[in-house]
Motif scaffolding. Sequence first.
Motif, PDB file in Angstrom:
ATOM      1  N   ASP A 256       0.860  -1.192   0.000  1.00  0.00           N
ATOM      2  CA  ASP A 256       0.000   0.000   0.000  1.00  0.00           C
ATOM      3  C   ASP A 256       0.891   1.235   0.000  1.00  0.00           C
ATOM      4  N   VAL A 257       1.407   1.556  -1.191  1.00  0.00           N
ATOM      5  CA  VAL A 257       2.295   2.710  -1.359  1.00  0.00           C
ATOM      6  C   VAL A 257       1.838   3.499  -2.585  1.00  0.00           C
ATOM      7  N   PRO A 258       2.162   4.789  -2.636  1.00  0.00           N
ATOM      8  CA  PRO A 258       1.678   5.631  -3.739  1.00  0.00           C
ATOM      9  C   PRO A 258       2.106   5.174  -5.125  1.00  0.00           C
ATOM     10  N   ALA A 259       3.251   4.462  -5.237  1.00  0.00           N
ATOM     11  CA  ALA A 259       3.724   4.032  -6.549  1.00  0.00           C
ATOM     12  C   ALA A 259       2.844   2.949  -7.162  1.00  0.00           C
ATOM     13  N   PRO A 261      -0.878   1.430  -8.284  1.00  0.00           N
ATOM     14  CA  PRO A 261      -2.236   1.901  -8.569  1.00  0.00           C
ATOM     15  C   PRO A 261      -3.173   1.618  -7.399  1.00  0.00           C
ATOM     16  N   GLU A 262      -4.076   2.539  -7.133  1.00  0.00           N
ATOM     17  CA  GLU A 262      -4.896   2.457  -5.924  1.00  0.00           C
ATOM     18  C   GLU A 262      -5.693   1.158  -5.836  1.00  0.00           C
ATOM     19  N   ARG A 265      -3.436  -1.626  -4.271  1.00  0.00           N
ATOM     20  CA  ARG A 265      -2.665  -1.391  -3.057  1.00  0.00           C
ATOM     21  C   ARG A 265      -3.120  -2.274  -1.889  1.00  0.00           C
ATOM     22  N   GLU A 318      10.870   2.353  -9.679  1.00  0.00           N
ATOM     23  CA  GLU A 318      11.675   2.924  -8.601  1.00  0.00           C
ATOM     24  C   GLU A 318      12.475   1.809  -7.920  1.00  0.00           C
TER      25      GLU A 318
END
Length: 456
Positions: A256-259, A261-262, A265, A318
């Motif tokens: 559950d990280v911003p990178a 897609p929701e 997560r 990343e």
Amino acid sequence: MEQTRTPAVPEEAVDRLASGVRGEVFTPDDPEYRTELAGFNRITQHRPSLVVAAVDPGDIVEAVRFAAAGDLPVGVQATGHGIAAPAEGGVLVGTRRMNSVRVDPAARIARVEAGARWHQVVSAAARHHLAPLNGSSHLVGVVGYTLGGGLGPLGRRYGYAADHVTRIEIVTADGLLRTVTADRNGDLFWALRGGKGSLGIVTALEFRLMPVRRLYGGGVYLPAESAAPLLETWREWTGTVPETMTSSVALLRLPDVPAVPEFLRGRPAVHLRIAFTGSAEEGERLVRPLRAVGPALADTVGEMPYSEVARIHQDPTEPLPYHERNIVLRDLDREALDTLLSVAGPQSPSTDLMVELRHLGGALGRPAAVPNAVGSRDGAFTLSTLSPPGSPDRVLAPMARWGTGRRYLNFLAGPDTAGAAAECYTPDTYARLTRLKALYDPRNLFRTGHTVPPAP
């Protein structure tokens, strides 16, 4: 990460090396040292005595000669995706500054330097309606990927990337820059295409490009409860599709990280990946049974220019720490699927970020026109795992009875895979690689990463 003391090299020796190269030389006392070592996979980190930030083949020649004179191990890093055993002391050559790419559209040949990444080649080739045999990630280095075989979205149609290499320029352990082709240094040509980095540091590659300008491709994301029906449907479907269809299925457990897609997560999901070189109409017809498994969370499969091929797998962009492990499967029957779901499915205790099945066969199962050392042509699927730090192998061991006994070299990363090269080849191929290692690198200077030892 805990740092250990790296063996030092006398300052006057460092100065001599620095005066002989056009690039830069860093020691652990330099502020640039850690930045230069930071690769994509942060599961471990090299700790060499020296880093040579090479800008041309001459720098690599000087680095290898310096290491050979001091009997120091030599390693190489372009992007750091496939790190295995970290360099402890010795010399590490960084090649990321050597990243030029040239395309000859008439000959359909690309020439790339040691540090080039796939997105550069994809973009340069697309301008001429051509495509390389790149991997799923556009950020991976071209050379390391190709030397390890090269299994990508066009694989079932065209084979491994290593099968289409036409010329290699390499610095061997004697400090010589050699040109290697099928007709010149033919034994090296065989070994380098599939044998990874045991025999030297490649400074440039030339390889054929394919007449591909578009795909019917993308991904279909399904909820976790669709894992079993999708895998069963896909298993049967792979036995019916043409070689122009390459596909895979991944069981995802993304953080559950911003990178991320929701909609993915912190929850399990399934990702079907499609790359079809036929018409969009035929592709839509072929994919229809898989889409019928159930409502999708997202569906990006459609007509796309080849320049957007990285959208299919949506690999991370990343840096992160991860173990990567795999086995090659000879088949995938219903019992194998049930076992896989029990150890990696949404109701299992698995903590793997991704467990992926890739469909092999087609051109991947045929010998190269010019024989090479690629060692996983007899499998039907690869089964690979991407795991966070500290995660043991909970998936591959229970699946081993459906395996060929082989692994695919490029899907191995992390310190626990450092000794796995022998498992990536047939006994005859491995024995031949060790004999060539004894001929070209008898002192085993190149022993960082997935290398083979010299034969006694």
